[in-house]
Design a protein around this motif. Structure first.
Motif, PDB file in Angstrom:
ATOM      1  N   UNK A 113      -1.412   7.633  -1.553  1.00  0.00           N
ATOM      2  CA  UNK A 113      -1.975   6.430  -2.156  1.00  0.00           C
ATOM      3  C   UNK A 113      -0.887   5.419  -2.495  1.00  0.00           C
ATOM      4  N   UNK A 114       0.270   5.905  -2.940  1.00  0.00           N
ATOM      5  CA  UNK A 114       1.377   5.001  -3.252  1.00  0.00           C
ATOM      6  C   UNK A 114       1.849   4.278  -2.000  1.00  0.00           C
ATOM      7  N   UNK A 118       1.786   0.316  -1.138  1.00  0.00           N
ATOM      8  CA  UNK A 118       3.014  -0.386  -0.749  1.00  0.00           C
ATOM      9  C   UNK A 118       2.819  -1.154   0.552  1.00  0.00           C
ATOM     10  N   UNK A 119       2.189  -0.511   1.535  1.00  0.00           N
ATOM     11  CA  UNK A 119       1.977  -1.170   2.828  1.00  0.00           C
ATOM     12  C   UNK A 119       1.083  -2.389   2.687  1.00  0.00           C
ATOM     13  N   UNK A 120       0.044  -2.285   1.876  1.00  0.00           N
ATOM     14  CA  UNK A 120      -0.869  -3.412   1.687  1.00  0.00           C
ATOM     15  C   UNK A 120      -0.217  -4.539   0.897  1.00  0.00           C
ATOM     16  N   UNK A 121       0.616  -4.182  -0.091  1.00  0.00           N
ATOM     17  CA  UNK A 121       1.344  -5.228  -0.828  1.00  0.00           C
ATOM     18  C   UNK A 121       2.291  -5.967   0.094  1.00  0.00           C
ATOM     19  N   UNK A 122       2.990  -5.223   0.938  1.00  0.00           N
ATOM     20  CA  UNK A 122       3.938  -5.859   1.842  1.00  0.00           C
ATOM     21  C   UNK A 122       3.231  -6.766   2.840  1.00  0.00           C
ATOM     22  N   UNK A 123       2.041  -6.368   3.282  1.00  0.00           N
ATOM     23  CA  UNK A 123       1.296  -7.239   4.185  1.00  0.00           C
ATOM     24  C   UNK A 123       0.896  -8.516   3.466  1.00  0.00           C
ATOM     25  N   UNK A 124       0.487  -8.377   2.192  1.00  0.00           N
ATOM     26  CA  UNK A 124       0.125  -9.555   1.407  1.00  0.00           C
ATOM     27  C   UNK A 124       1.295 -10.494   1.249  1.00  0.00           C
ATOM     28  N   UNK A 175      10.738  -3.518   1.398  1.00  0.00           N
ATOM     29  CA  UNK A 175      10.400  -2.407   0.511  1.00  0.00           C
ATOM     30  C   UNK A 175       9.023  -1.844   0.848  1.00  0.00           C
ATOM     31  N   UNK A 176       8.942  -0.523   0.747  1.00  0.00           N
ATOM     32  CA  UNK A 176       7.717   0.168   1.114  1.00  0.00           C
ATOM     33  C   UNK A 176       7.678   0.583   2.567  1.00  0.00           C
ATOM     34  N   UNK A 177       8.633   0.103   3.377  1.00  0.00           N
ATOM     35  CA  UNK A 177       8.663   0.414   4.802  1.00  0.00           C
ATOM     36  C   UNK A 177       9.929   1.184   5.146  1.00  0.00           C
ATOM     37  N   UNK A 233       8.171  -0.569  -7.004  1.00  0.00           N
ATOM     38  CA  UNK A 233       8.334  -0.160  -8.404  1.00  0.00           C
ATOM     39  C   UNK A 233       7.285   0.853  -8.817  1.00  0.00           C
ATOM     40  N   UNK A 234       6.076   0.724  -8.282  1.00  0.00           N
ATOM     41  CA  UNK A 234       4.978   1.601  -8.699  1.00  0.00           C
ATOM     42  C   UNK A 234       4.993   2.969  -8.027  1.00  0.00           C
ATOM     43  N   UNK A 235       5.928   3.197  -7.112  1.00  0.00           N
ATOM     44  CA  UNK A 235       5.960   4.486  -6.419  1.00  0.00           C
ATOM     45  C   UNK A 235       7.314   5.150  -6.538  1.00  0.00           C
TER      46      UNK A 235
END
Length: 237
Positions: A113-114, A118-124, A175-177, A233-235
């Motif tokens: 889920x984290x 992260x992937x969806x935030x980065x796409x945003x 980040x996240x990738x 930060x959240x993961x």
């Protein structure tokens, strides 16, 4: 179906895992589409344009890597690989073909889920839906000032070389990738040679020392044999 603005396509041939992931994601209010073959997955992807694809590599009618290639021909939607394949070559190939992240089975619900978040935030961020200061990027206790090319950790300046600064910025902006060793080396030095990975590892060791080990571990995860990933930060682990 929940009214979440994010639509997630899960392509997985094992029915129990597919059902579990669908239930888990729907409980978090994601819209979930499911497929058990590569062909069905591509049909749903083209017809529903999901925000994220979670993809198994071992599908009954083909290799998931071919799905990654096909998706990347027309879309930049995040692809999260979820596979029992643990070989470094599989991970590197998937990431170099355009997958955004790679998780091996078995996996924890919290980690999956984290990484989805992260992937969806980065796409945003890439689509411009989230605004950020033009001259400063802040991730938790880390702050990057682009104008002065200075790094701050817990409010104190960290003295990095230009190469170390460039590596940290590259990871932060992605980040996240997971970034493979080769992609980092090409972005920083422009070319690879027999000593490139060792050179990268030395720079990462210097960054770790200057940030202090505990802070480095909280923000940068080493995907052994594959590359590095800056955590959101959240993961943080």
């Amino acid at each position: 179906m929940a009214q979440n603005r994010y639509r997630v396509l899960v392509v997985e041939d094992e029915g129990n895992i597919l059902s579990f992931m669908a239930t888990m994601l729907e409980a978090k209010d994601y819209q979930v589409l499911t497929a058990r073959t590569a062909a069905e997955g591509m049909l749903l992807f083209r017809s529903h344009n999901p925000d994220l694809m979670i993809l198994d590599l071992g599908l009954p009618d083909g290799d998931g890597l071919d799905v990654v290639k096909a998706v990347r021909e027309t879309s930049s939607a995040p692809i999260l690989i979820l596979s029992a394949r643990m070989g470094e070559n599989d991970k590197v190939q998937a990431l170099d073909l355009g997958a955004n992240d790679y998780i091996t089975k078995p996996f924890s619900t919290a980690e999956l889920l984290a990484r989805v978040r992260a992937a969806l935030r980065n796409r945003g961020n890439a689509n411009g839906s989230d605004s950020a200061p033009s001259d400063t990027l802040t991730i938790g206790n880390l702050s990057i000032n682009y104008d002065s090319r200075r790094i701050f950790a817990r409010g104190e300046e960290v003295k990095l070389t230009q190469t170390e600064y460039n590596i940290l910025v590259l990871l932060a902006e992605n980040r996240g990738k997971v970034l493979t060793y080769s992609s980092i080396i090409k972005a920083i030095w422009g070319a690879t040679d027999d000593g490139s990975i060792k050179k990268l590892q030395v720079n990462m060791s210097n960054i770790r020392r200057k940030l202090h080990g505990d802070l480095m571990h909280r923000y940068i995860h080493n995907e052994l044999g594959v590359g590095y990933r800056m955590l959101d930060e959240n993961e943080q682990y």
